[in-house]
Enzyme design. Structure first.
Site, PDB file in Angstrom:
ATOM      1  CG  HIS A  42      -1.887  -7.007  -0.414  1.00  0.00           C
ATOM      2  ND1 HIS A  42      -2.654  -7.114   0.725  1.00  0.00           N
ATOM      3  CD2 HIS A  42      -2.350  -5.917  -1.070  1.00  0.00           C
ATOM      4  CE1 HIS A  42      -3.548  -6.130   0.757  1.00  0.00           C
ATOM      5  NE2 HIS A  42      -3.392  -5.391  -0.312  1.00  0.00           N
TER       6      HIS A  42
ATOM      7  CG  ASP B  23      -7.190  -3.846   0.297  1.00  0.00           C
ATOM      8  OD1 ASP B  23      -6.221  -4.233  -0.377  1.00  0.00           O
ATOM      9  OD2 ASP B  23      -7.123  -2.912   1.110  1.00  0.00           O
TER      10      ASP B  23
ATOM     11  CD  GLU C 169      -0.635  -3.080   0.209  1.00  0.00           C
ATOM     12  OE1 GLU C 169      -0.642  -1.985  -0.396  1.00  0.00           O
ATOM     13  OE2 GLU C 169      -1.517  -3.396   1.039  1.00  0.00           O
ATOM     14  CD  GLU C 170      -4.005  -3.415   3.406  1.00  0.00           C
ATOM     15  OE1 GLU C 170      -3.749  -2.188   3.353  1.00  0.00           O
ATOM     16  OE2 GLU C 170      -4.912  -3.940   2.746  1.00  0.00           O
TER      17      GLU C 170
ATOM     18  CG  ASP D 186      -3.561  -3.673  -3.479  1.00  0.00           C
ATOM     19  OD1 ASP D 186      -4.641  -4.067  -2.982  1.00  0.00           O
ATOM     20  OD2 ASP D 186      -2.699  -3.078  -2.821  1.00  0.00           O
TER      21      ASP D 186
ATOM     22  CG  HIS E 182      -8.189  -0.189   4.584  1.00  0.00           C
ATOM     23  ND1 HIS E 182      -7.186   0.752   4.720  1.00  0.00           N
ATOM     24  CD2 HIS E 182      -7.734  -1.106   3.687  1.00  0.00           C
ATOM     25  CE1 HIS E 182      -6.168   0.422   3.931  1.00  0.00           C
ATOM     26  NE2 HIS E 182      -6.488  -0.706   3.299  1.00  0.00           N
TER      27      HIS E 182
END
Length: 487
Positions: free
Chosen positions: A300, A312, A346-347, A375, A446
């Protein structure tokens, strides 16, 4: 996997290939699994092993030859140019335009985008401070979709617990009007992330005015980690944020000692109306099957709004794109089309994958042969994990054995790092994700620490080589991967 005996006869192969839009059955297959062991036909094993020279060539070119270092350079240019790429942002849409231009410059075919509606949430000013019994700044990151506080924030007493089970024992009258701090013990991401996603709704049901959650990470150096949260339909929406592991544990200790604490919390975060974003697509068109039995490689392109999303999932996106670039440059064009898809949204909840599934559902049985997604980090590769039926598993196990030049022959099932492709793999399509030495993945996940400093140049080359080699073999086999697809 339960002990089974499965016979994949020539008739079965033809049926399976026809359902995928492929009627090539040059290899008679007879796959048997009993007590976890496979017994593939000798001709098919010989065919798969015959790809070893091609795999060796791919590895040599990408890891040690003329393409060495290019994957890292491409990822660095992407994240240095656009930074974080949160859904709904101008940065993400500009990054999509950039990738389209670069894919075309690389010579990829059928380069285009497909629309997907995604949530749009904007982080504003955020501050948390312990104001009683002493003053201490509490670094925090609001969670995706969180509402903000009133202007000037709120000051409220703290109630701290370790678990939802503990919180259930506390009467609502003791919660009402307070800021609830959840400081769960890290078990694993899958088991601990429920606190991030559900804390606001759980606290709101008993009248809390806000919720603060220990960051979902096993390790911290005073860094908060963000992520998506979800309000249940029947609760009042309250502000929610993650604080550092250290501060969450400190607040829990003080509360258990009976200390009275107050926090001043101010958040200007704003949920906005959904917007239209795009999945980004490029292809290496097959020599025989151009738009049926497609092999998808994916990651992604969107990220959270802290750090730059190098890990990520910039790494997963870049190896999916560059795998096609390198195969094309080497003159390696398989029988089936390999399609790189860089998902959007995606997140916030796999929105890009969901939109793509709906758009392609009428023809999906014929269109898709196999799905790859990376991922869960692009650290040193260990191998590939897999999801699919027993016959496809036997075939894929043999393919993974080809990755010896990368020391990446580990095989696991089911797959762990393929969230977007779960739209297909949970319904019987075969798929795989990248196994890599990602023990420290959630240290940076994140957070502001998700930068190019996490990515190693040589490991990224190895991941790209593994991705290109595995995709090529699956796409070039004389048979399609067997599948048992449910609607």
């Amino acid at each position: 996997m339960a002990s089974v005996i499965l016979f994949l006869t020539v008739v079965g192969v033809i049926f399976g290939l026809a359902s995928a839009g492929v009627a090539d059955n040059r290899v008679d297959t007879f796959a048997k699994q009993q007590n976890g062991s496979c017994d593939l036909p000798e001709a098919l094993v010989k065919e798969i092993r015959g790809y070893q020279p091609i795999v060796n060539k791919i590895v040599d070119k990408i890891v040690y030859g003329e393409y060495a270092g290019r994957t890292w350079d491409s990822l660095a240019e992407l994240v240095d140019t656009f930074g974080a790429r949160v859904a709904g942002s101008e940065q993400l849409e500009k990054a999509i335009d950039y990738v389209i231009d670069k894919m075309q410059a690389d010579g990829l075919e059928n380069v285009h985008t497909e629309s997907a509606t995604v949530p749009h949430w904007v982080r504003g000013y955020e501050s948390a401070e312990l104001v009683k019994p002493f003053r201490k700044n509490l670094p925090l990151l609001g969670l995706g979709s969180s509402v903000g506080t009133p202007r000037g924030g709120i000051i409220a007493e703290v109630l701290a617990v370790e678990s939802f089970k503990e919180f259930e024992t506390i009467p609502a009258e003791q919660v009402r009007g307070k800021i609830v701090v959840f400081s769960p013990v890290w078990e694993s991401y899958g088991r601990t992330v429920v606190y991030r996603s559900q804390a606001a709704s759980v606290a709101s049901r008993k009248g809390a005015v806000a919720a603060l959650v220990r960051s979902i990470t096993p390790f911290s150096i005073g860094s908060p980690h963000t992520g998506q949260q979800h309000y249940q339909d029947d609760v009042k929406k309250i502000p929610v944020a993650c604080i550092t592991v250290e501060d969450a544990q400190m607040l829990l200790r003080k509360y258990r000692r009976g200390e009275q604490m107050e926090i001043h919390l101010e958040m200007a975060d704003r949920p906005m109306d959904p917007v239209v974003s795009r999945n980004t697509i490029g292809e290496l068109i097959g020599t025989t099957y151009t738009d049926t039995s497609v092999v998808v490689v994916s990651g992604h392109l969107d990220s959270w709004d802290v750090g730059v999303g190098a890990m990520d999932d910039g790494g997963g996106a870049i190896i999916s794109w560059k795998a096609l670039t390198y195969l094309m440059a080497m003159g390696l064009r398989p029988r089936r089309t390999i399609r790189a898809i860089l998902w959007t949204g995606e997140e916030e909840g796999l929105y890009g994958g969901a939109a793509y599934k709906e758009a392609h559902k009428p023809q999906e049985q014929k269109e898709f042969n196999f799905f790859f997604e990376s991922d869960i980090g692009t650290f040193e590769p260990r191998g590939l994990d897999f999801v699919g039926n027993a016959d496809a598993e036997c075939i894929f196990r043999e393919i993974v054995k080809l990755m010896g030049p990368l020391n990446a022959t580990e095989f696991e099932t089911p797959t762990d790092g393929g969230p977007d492709i779960s739209h297909w793999t949970t319904r019987g399509f075969p798929g795989a994700s990248l196994l890599n030495k990602n023990e420290k993945y959630f240290w940076f996940h994140h957070s502001a620490g998700d930068t190019m400093a996490v990515e190693d140049l040589k490991n990224l080359d190895k991941c790209a080589a593994l991705w290109a080699a595995a995709a090529y073999v699956v796409a070039d086999l004389s048979i399609s991967m067997p599948k048992d697809v449910q609607p």
